[in-house]
Scaffold this motif. Structure first.
Motif, PDB file in Angstrom:
ATOM      1  N   ALA A 342       0.846  -1.203   0.000  1.00  0.00           N
ATOM      2  CA  ALA A 342       0.000   0.000   0.000  1.00  0.00           C
ATOM      3  C   ALA A 342       0.879   1.249   0.000  1.00  0.00           C
ATOM      4  CB  ALA A 342      -0.948  -0.043   1.193  1.00  0.00           C
ATOM      5  N   CYS A 343       0.521   2.241   0.788  1.00  0.00           N
ATOM      6  CA  CYS A 343       1.215   3.535   0.749  1.00  0.00           C
ATOM      7  C   CYS A 343       2.422   3.555   1.679  1.00  0.00           C
ATOM      8  CB  CYS A 343       0.251   4.657   1.144  1.00  0.00           C
ATOM      9  SG  CYS A 343      -1.189   4.794   0.070  1.00  0.00           S
ATOM     10  N   SER A 344       3.393   4.377   1.319  1.00  0.00           N
ATOM     11  CA  SER A 344       4.525   4.607   2.212  1.00  0.00           C
ATOM     12  C   SER A 344       4.035   5.371   3.442  1.00  0.00           C
ATOM     13  CB  SER A 344       5.603   5.416   1.495  1.00  0.00           C
ATOM     14  OG  SER A 344       5.071   6.654   1.055  1.00  0.00           O
ATOM     15  N   GLY A 345       4.778   5.254   4.545  1.00  0.00           N
ATOM     16  CA  GLY A 345       4.376   5.952   5.757  1.00  0.00           C
ATOM     17  C   GLY A 345       3.158   5.365   6.430  1.00  0.00           C
ATOM     18  N   SER A 346       2.796   4.125   6.056  1.00  0.00           N
ATOM     19  CA  SER A 346       1.682   3.412   6.699  1.00  0.00           C
ATOM     20  C   SER A 346       2.250   2.238   7.480  1.00  0.00           C
ATOM     21  CB  SER A 346       0.688   2.917   5.643  1.00  0.00           C
ATOM     22  OG  SER A 346       1.293   1.935   4.813  1.00  0.00           O
ATOM     23  N   THR A 347       1.380   1.379   7.979  1.00  0.00           N
ATOM     24  CA  THR A 347       1.844   0.208   8.732  1.00  0.00           C
ATOM     25  C   THR A 347       2.099  -0.991   7.824  1.00  0.00           C
ATOM     26  OG1 THR A 347      -0.427  -0.523   9.143  1.00  0.00           O
ATOM     27  CG2 THR A 347       0.561   0.929  10.786  1.00  0.00           C
ATOM     28  N   THR A 348       1.955  -0.819   6.520  1.00  0.00           N
ATOM     29  CA  THR A 348       2.015  -1.946   5.600  1.00  0.00           C
ATOM     30  C   THR A 348       3.445  -2.245   5.151  1.00  0.00           C
ATOM     31  OG1 THR A 348       1.680  -0.526   3.670  1.00  0.00           O
ATOM     32  CG2 THR A 348      -0.276  -1.397   4.741  1.00  0.00           C
ATOM     33  N   GLY A 349       3.623  -3.440   4.557  1.00  0.00           N
ATOM     34  CA  GLY A 349       4.898  -3.820   3.985  1.00  0.00           C
ATOM     35  C   GLY A 349       4.869  -3.695   2.475  1.00  0.00           C
ATOM     36  N   GLY A 350       5.670  -4.522   1.803  1.00  0.00           N
ATOM     37  CA  GLY A 350       5.697  -4.495   0.349  1.00  0.00           C
ATOM     38  C   GLY A 350       6.620  -3.420  -0.209  1.00  0.00           C
ATOM     39  N   PHE A 351       6.699  -3.350  -1.537  1.00  0.00           N
ATOM     40  CA  PHE A 351       7.578  -2.407  -2.229  1.00  0.00           C
ATOM     41  C   PHE A 351       7.053  -0.984  -2.136  1.00  0.00           C
ATOM     42  CE2 PHE A 351       9.451  -0.660  -6.256  1.00  0.00           C
ATOM     43  CZ  PHE A 351      10.781  -0.826  -5.899  1.00  0.00           C
ATOM     44  N   LYS A 352       5.793  -0.798  -1.910  1.00  0.00           N
ATOM     45  CA  LYS A 352       5.052   0.450  -1.755  1.00  0.00           C
ATOM     46  C   LYS A 352       4.545   0.984  -3.093  1.00  0.00           C
ATOM     47  CE  LYS A 352       5.552   0.699   2.708  1.00  0.00           C
ATOM     48  NZ  LYS A 352       6.257  -0.561   2.892  1.00  0.00           N
ATOM     49  N   SER A 353       3.307   1.464  -3.059  1.00  0.00           N
ATOM     50  CA  SER A 353       2.630   1.980  -4.251  1.00  0.00           C
ATOM     51  C   SER A 353       3.386   3.136  -4.884  1.00  0.00           C
ATOM     52  CB  SER A 353       1.216   2.444  -3.878  1.00  0.00           C
ATOM     53  OG  SER A 353       0.431   1.371  -3.409  1.00  0.00           O
ATOM     54  N   ILE A 354       3.976   3.994  -4.046  1.00  0.00           N
ATOM     55  CA  ILE A 354       4.659   5.167  -4.585  1.00  0.00           C
ATOM     56  C   ILE A 354       5.867   4.760  -5.417  1.00  0.00           C
ATOM     57  CG2 ILE A 354       6.161   5.503  -2.555  1.00  0.00           C
ATOM     58  CD1 ILE A 354       5.748   8.530  -2.975  1.00  0.00           C
ATOM     59  N   ARG A 355       6.541   3.693  -5.026  1.00  0.00           N
ATOM     60  CA  ARG A 355       7.705   3.234  -5.789  1.00  0.00           C
ATOM     61  C   ARG A 355       7.275   2.597  -7.109  1.00  0.00           C
ATOM     62  NH1 ARG A 355       9.907   1.309  -0.540  1.00  0.00           N
ATOM     63  NH2 ARG A 355      11.484   2.801   0.137  1.00  0.00           N
ATOM     64  N   VAL A 356       6.183   1.837  -7.082  1.00  0.00           N
ATOM     65  CA  VAL A 356       5.668   1.259  -8.319  1.00  0.00           C
ATOM     66  C   VAL A 356       5.278   2.372  -9.288  1.00  0.00           C
ATOM     67  CG1 VAL A 356       3.818  -0.125  -9.339  1.00  0.00           C
ATOM     68  CG2 VAL A 356       4.897  -0.871  -7.204  1.00  0.00           C
ATOM     69  N   LEU A 357       4.626   3.412  -8.768  1.00  0.00           N
ATOM     70  CA  LEU A 357       4.234   4.551  -9.600  1.00  0.00           C
ATOM     71  C   LEU A 357       5.457   5.256 -10.176  1.00  0.00           C
ATOM     72  CD1 LEU A 357       1.954   6.344 -10.652  1.00  0.00           C
ATOM     73  CD2 LEU A 357       2.070   7.638  -8.506  1.00  0.00           C
ATOM     74  N   MET A 358       6.490   5.447  -9.348  1.00  0.00           N
ATOM     75  CA  MET A 358       7.722   6.076  -9.822  1.00  0.00           C
ATOM     76  C   MET A 358       8.381   5.236 -10.913  1.00  0.00           C
ATOM     77  SD  MET A 358       9.176   7.392  -6.129  1.00  0.00           S
ATOM     78  CE  MET A 358      10.804   7.887  -6.678  1.00  0.00           C
ATOM     79  N   MET A 359       8.387   3.911 -10.738  1.00  0.00           N
ATOM     80  CA  MET A 359       8.972   3.025 -11.748  1.00  0.00           C
ATOM     81  C   MET A 359       8.214   3.149 -13.071  1.00  0.00           C
ATOM     82  SD  MET A 359      11.579   1.191 -10.511  1.00  0.00           S
ATOM     83  CE  MET A 359      11.610  -0.291 -11.497  1.00  0.00           C
ATOM     84  N   LEU A 360       6.895   3.205 -13.003  1.00  0.00           N
ATOM     85  CA  LEU A 360       6.083   3.324 -14.212  1.00  0.00           C
ATOM     86  C   LEU A 360       6.356   4.651 -14.922  1.00  0.00           C
ATOM     87  CD1 LEU A 360       2.663   1.890 -12.953  1.00  0.00           C
ATOM     88  CD2 LEU A 360       4.277   0.790 -14.517  1.00  0.00           C
ATOM     89  N   LYS A 361       6.533   5.722 -14.140  1.00  0.00           N
ATOM     90  CA  LYS A 361       6.791   7.029 -14.755  1.00  0.00           C
ATOM     91  C   LYS A 361       8.188   7.093 -15.371  1.00  0.00           C
ATOM     92  CE  LYS A 361       3.387   9.815 -12.400  1.00  0.00           C
ATOM     93  NZ  LYS A 361       3.013  11.190 -12.066  1.00  0.00           N
ATOM     94  N   VAL A 362       9.160   6.445 -14.710  1.00  0.00           N
ATOM     95  CA  VAL A 362      10.503   6.370 -15.284  1.00  0.00           C
ATOM     96  C   VAL A 362      10.462   5.596 -16.597  1.00  0.00           C
ATOM     97  CG1 VAL A 362      12.805   5.375 -14.980  1.00  0.00           C
ATOM     98  CG2 VAL A 362      11.731   6.613 -13.095  1.00  0.00           C
ATOM     99  N   LEU A 363       9.729   4.488 -16.616  1.00  0.00           N
ATOM    100  CA  LEU A 363       9.600   3.688 -17.831  1.00  0.00           C
ATOM    101  C   LEU A 363       8.935   4.486 -18.952  1.00  0.00           C
ATOM    102  CD1 LEU A 363       9.840   0.958 -19.295  1.00  0.00           C
ATOM    103  CD2 LEU A 363       7.649   0.308 -18.246  1.00  0.00           C
ATOM    104  N   ARG A 364       7.883   5.228 -18.606  1.00  0.00           N
ATOM    105  CA  ARG A 364       7.194   6.051 -19.595  1.00  0.00           C
ATOM    106  C   ARG A 364       8.139   7.108 -20.181  1.00  0.00           C
ATOM    107  NH1 ARG A 364       3.347  10.432 -17.203  1.00  0.00           N
ATOM    108  NH2 ARG A 364       5.457  11.164 -16.725  1.00  0.00           N
ATOM    109  N   ASN A 365       8.925   7.730 -19.310  1.00  0.00           N
ATOM    110  CA  ASN A 365       9.861   8.760 -19.783  1.00  0.00           C
ATOM    111  C   ASN A 365      10.938   8.180 -20.693  1.00  0.00           C
ATOM    112  OD1 ASN A 365       8.455  10.666 -18.409  1.00  0.00           O
ATOM    113  ND2 ASN A 365      10.027  11.094 -16.883  1.00  0.00           N
ATOM    114  N   GLU A 366      11.393   6.962 -20.379  1.00  0.00           N
ATOM    115  CA  GLU A 366      12.417   6.332 -21.212  1.00  0.00           C
ATOM    116  C   GLU A 366      11.869   6.013 -22.602  1.00  0.00           C
ATOM    117  OE1 GLU A 366      15.734   5.870 -20.655  1.00  0.00           O
ATOM    118  OE2 GLU A 366      15.233   7.209 -18.983  1.00  0.00           O
ATOM    119  N   LEU A 367      10.621   5.596 -22.657  1.00  0.00           N
ATOM    120  CA  LEU A 367       9.996   5.344 -23.960  1.00  0.00           C
ATOM    121  C   LEU A 367       9.846   6.635 -24.761  1.00  0.00           C
ATOM    122  CD1 LEU A 367       7.263   2.745 -22.911  1.00  0.00           C
ATOM    123  CD2 LEU A 367       9.378   2.295 -24.161  1.00  0.00           C
ATOM    124  N   ARG A 368       9.526   7.734 -24.068  1.00  0.00           N
ATOM    125  CA  ARG A 368       9.409   9.028 -24.741  1.00  0.00           C
ATOM    126  C   ARG A 368      10.764   9.529 -25.246  1.00  0.00           C
ATOM    127  NH1 ARG A 368       5.189  12.468 -20.891  1.00  0.00           N
ATOM    128  NH2 ARG A 368       3.284  11.340 -21.495  1.00  0.00           N
TER     129      ARG A 368
END
Length: 484
Positions: A342-368
């Motif tokens: 889920a979100c960073s700064g919460s009680t959850t684990g995982g890679f975090k939604s914000i990092r997945v979103l950042m990875m997707l935006k980096v990938l989009r920029n590289e394609l552009r």
């Protein structure tokens, strides 16, 4: 070099807090007149004794932490807390060896929720309460709790926060970190109390409501019933979904939107929108599969799909059905949610939604960039540009995360575990989920089936996952221990 005196002083003070919580469990044991009073009495004495020993060695320490001290104290805190936290299980005899007791305790404090105890219902009430309380203490971070309670204790509290907090961004709602910590913990307490009252009003007994509220808001997943199947009415299940969902939101953002009445900040936040969209898409997809493949009725399909999606993305691990009996494609969806978190700064684990979103935006920029090689394309989140150094750190962490998953997966395969369970174990440990795709860990086994060596490895990996890999692995680098 490392200032072991201040580290010893902090560990001693933290153990006093752990001893206090054990004393609360002792009171619980006395109120139910069961056979765990002696276990908690002895454990409380041992923990306070350990606290005095650590304080003795650190009594002349200066109240100042370097960055290296912060990383050492954070890692040692989780290790030492788990060491003393296992005493009630050992002294009571519910777990008869150190390996199992340490695994159970580390799983609790890191909010992983993987249990070595197959017959949980045989435990006395005091030990059940201690299991839930461990998760609740570890939900927002043990040292972060100390910053809120005893800010004068930790001279380098900002460095400690950086070492223990989750996610790539370190947002503060007050110039003083101790004040921020107090507000965040106040929200956490209010959320837990509201959850407990809701469960109780919906028909749970007070003991079950208290335990499940701590397990739900900490997104830990320990149950007071055998297995992780969530026992309750549809109303209770919807309440559990709500509070798991709330616990998966960044607590600073939650404070700004709910307590400062700035709902716009919530709706403008890129990570929150990613969190919402992921839940919606995953729920709709699984619901469709349940309706078409397993002939579910509409409401049970919606409730079951939503419960599992929210439970897995928040890395809670509670369940209201046997997802292992679902179509295999739903497993892929749920395993992706385990990885994402889920979100960073919460009680959850995982890679975090914000990092997945950042990875997707980096990938989009590289394609552009392929089409427009001279274009300057910044990565923006919630209207703010992300510095390049954070993107480099993101890619490094992603690489470590994937390598860790592959390494654990390989070790489990070599140990004779089937592919499904090996993949489930790897994701469960690194993402601090603890649950697999059914009521135990995988199709035909439980965590108790692992060998002693694998259990110690799992305990280490739970710690690595909770502190997001780098904070622990940096201690094993040569440069960390060099004087300059």
């Amino acid at each position: 070099m490392i200032n072991f005196r201040i580290i010893s002083k902090i560990l001693g003070s933290l153990l006093f807090i752990e001893g206090f919580f054990m004393a609360c469990c002792l009171a619980m044991a006395f109120s139910f007149y069961e056979d765990d009073e002696l276990a908690f009495m002895a454990s409380t004495i041992l923990t306070f004794g350990g606290a005095f020993i650590f304080l003795f060695f650190g009594h002349e320490a200066e109240n100042s932490l370097s960055r290296r001290d912060a990383y050492v104290v954070v890692t040692l805190t989780w290790v030492v807390f788990s060491f003393f936290g296992m005493f009630p299980f050992l002294i009571h005899g519910s777990l008869n060896n150190i390996t199992d007791a340490y695994f159970e305790t580390m799983s609790g404090f890191t909010t992983t929720g993987a249990t070595i105890i197959d017959d949980v219902e045989s435990l006395p009430h005091g030990l059940l309460f201690w299991r839930s309380l461990m998760q609740w203490i570890g939900g927002l971070g043990i040292v972060f709790f100390t910053v809120a309670l005893l800010p004068q204790l930790v001279g380098g509290s900002v460095k400690v926060f950086a070492a223990e907090a989750t996610g790539p961004m370190r947002s503060k709602m007050h110039p003083r970190l101790s004040t921020t910590a107090k507000w965040i913990w106040s929200i956490y307490v209010l959320l837990t109390v509201a959850c407990a009252l809701s469960f109780w009003l919906a028909g749970m007994d007070w003991f079950g409501a208290t335990n499940y509220s701590m397990s739900t808001t900490a997104t830990g997943g320990f149950s007071i019933h055998n297995g992780t199947i969530f026992l309750g009415s549809p109303l209770i299940e919807y309440l559990a979904i709500l509070f798991q969902f709330l616990a998966g939101i960044n607590f600073t953002l939650l404070y700004m939107s709910l307590f400062k009445w700035k709902m716009g900040s919530l709706l403008r936040n890129s990570e929150f929108k990613m969190y919402i969209v992921t839940i919606f898409v995953a729920t709709a997809w699984i619901m469709y599969l349940l309706l078409t493949r397993l002939d579910y009725d509409l409401e049970p399909a919606f409730r079951s799909a939503l419960f599992q999606v929210v439970s897995f993305i928040t890395t809670t691990g509670l369940s209201n059905t046997d997802a292992g009996a679902w179509p295999h494609f739903t497993w892929i969806i749920l395993m992706f949610l385990m990885f994402m978190g889920a979100c960073s700064g919460s009680t959850t684990g995982g890679f975090k939604s914000i990092r997945v979103l950042m990875m997707l935006k980096v990938l989009r920029n590289e394609l552009r960039h392929i089409i427009h090689p001279n274009a300057v394309l910044p990565v923006k989140l919630s209207g703010q540009s992300i510095p390049q150094n954070r993107l480099v750190t993101l890619l490094a962490l992603f690489t470590l995360y994937v390598l860790a998953l592959l390494l654990v997966f390989t070790v489990m395969i070599v140990s004779g575990i089937d592919i499904t369970n090996a993949a489930t174990i790897a994701l469960s440990l690194i993402s601090n989920v603890g649950a697999g795709l059914d009521t135990n860990m995988g199709a035909q086994m439980s965590w108790a089936d692992l060998s002693e060596g694998l259990k110690w490895l799992c305990s280490f990996l739970m710690l690595v996952g909770r502190l997001e890999i780098v904070a622990v692995l940096v201690l094993f680098t040569r440069a960390f221990w060099k004087e300059n």
